[in-house]
Design an enzyme around this catalytic site. Sequence first.
Site, PDB file in Angstrom:
ATOM      1  N   ARG A  39      45.762  45.900  39.071  1.00  0.00           N
ATOM      2  CA  ARG A  39      44.903  45.621  39.875  1.00  0.00           C
ATOM      3  C   ARG A  39      44.561  43.581  39.738  1.00  0.00           C
ATOM      4  NH1 ARG A  39      41.348  48.253  44.060  1.00  0.00           N
ATOM      5  NH2 ARG A  39      39.234  47.443  43.100  1.00  0.00           N
ATOM      6  N   GLU A  68      41.190  48.885  57.607  1.00  0.00           N
ATOM      7  CA  GLU A  68      39.607  48.679  56.465  1.00  0.00           C
ATOM      8  C   GLU A  68      38.490  49.238  57.279  1.00  0.00           C
ATOM      9  OE1 GLU A  68      40.403  47.665  51.891  1.00  0.00           O
ATOM     10  OE2 GLU A  68      40.549  46.491  52.722  1.00  0.00           O
ATOM     11  N   LYS A 127      42.960  41.782  45.741  1.00  0.00           N
ATOM     12  CA  LYS A 127      40.438  41.586  45.506  1.00  0.00           C
ATOM     13  C   LYS A 127      40.521  40.242  44.710  1.00  0.00           C
ATOM     14  CE  LYS A 127      37.064  44.306  43.921  1.00  0.00           C
ATOM     15  NZ  LYS A 127      36.616  45.367  45.403  1.00  0.00           N
TER      16      LYS A 127
END
Length: 339
Positions: free
Chosen positions: A80, A219, A183
């Site tokens: 990620r 989210e 992220k």
Amino acid sequence: MDLLDWKNLPFGYLKTDFNIRSEFRDGTWGKLEVSTSEYINIHIAATALHYGQEAFEGLKAYMGKDGKVRLFRWEENAKRLMLSAEGIKMAQVSVEMFKEAVFQAVKLNKRFIPPYGSGATLYIRPLLYGSGAEVGVKPSSEYTFIVFVTPVGPYFKNGFKPVNVIICRDVDRAAPKGTGIYKVGGNYAASLRADVAAKDKGFVTSIFLDAKEKKYIDECGPANFFGIKDNTYITPKSESILNSITNRSLIEVAESLGIKTERRQVPVEELSEFTEVGECGTAAVITPIGKIVDPDKNKIYEYCKDGNAGPLTSKLYNKLVAIQKGDAPDEFGWMTVVE
Ligand SMILES: Cc1ncc(COP(=O)(O)O)c(C=O)c1O
């Protein structure tokens, strides 16, 4: 004497002995260095500071009853971080380099790994940022990679207990085709207005809706969302949310327990059909949700009326946590012992 009051650790930063660093210059990464400093010397024109070229990861090391230290699915965090790096045009850190830095940081700070049964863990924070000087908007030609660790207590002091959240319609954390799947720090900066407003009103966090239509759940603060009905674990599919490793793991755990799973758009109105809802992520694994308030639509959705997490949420949580702590067999091959 214990090094720290393990049972009362905050979910915050505590200094440890060492962190690991490397610099990317002239097209290659330098070797990993061990540092005892908590500070970095950064150029005033670094792209991280001006244009938000920064990405990070978060994972944990768990001390088992058997005295072995285990990491949970670290390769997924490595992959990620590579995705996030590419997403904002930074130099990538290879899976091998990520592994070496993370494992070294854990081993060198072994005395900070909270003991089994304390409820605390060692949080690992890999960080990658553009450190080269630029004034025009363009990717840096230099990068810095750092891995530091810090012992953390449980994210919520009351433990595995339902929390209340509020639906946010006046702030978007990320847009479709934006950076929500990465992220990167900018997403978190964008979420702060909503988060502070939620906390000011007494909620733990806010639920973000899809930025385009405001119809579907995206989210839940810095965590993924799930709802359960008819023995089915349902979690949002969206172009603007982080691909949570915890959520993907819960899907597999659910299937192993005979619970069906669906990843699809979740309309806000479906909240009235769920029997259990929760948020999930590395920090707390699962946080059950007791109440969701939708102030703009004048609606309140209530769950966990007896004050406890629902039965399937509890089953999922207990199984995943037992695997992470080394109490249950690692049937999915997710754990790596740090030797
Ligand atoms: C925005 C956001 N969504 C979801 C998650 C959960 O992801 P993971 O389970 O990989 O920790 C996090 C935390 O890392 C997050 O910051």
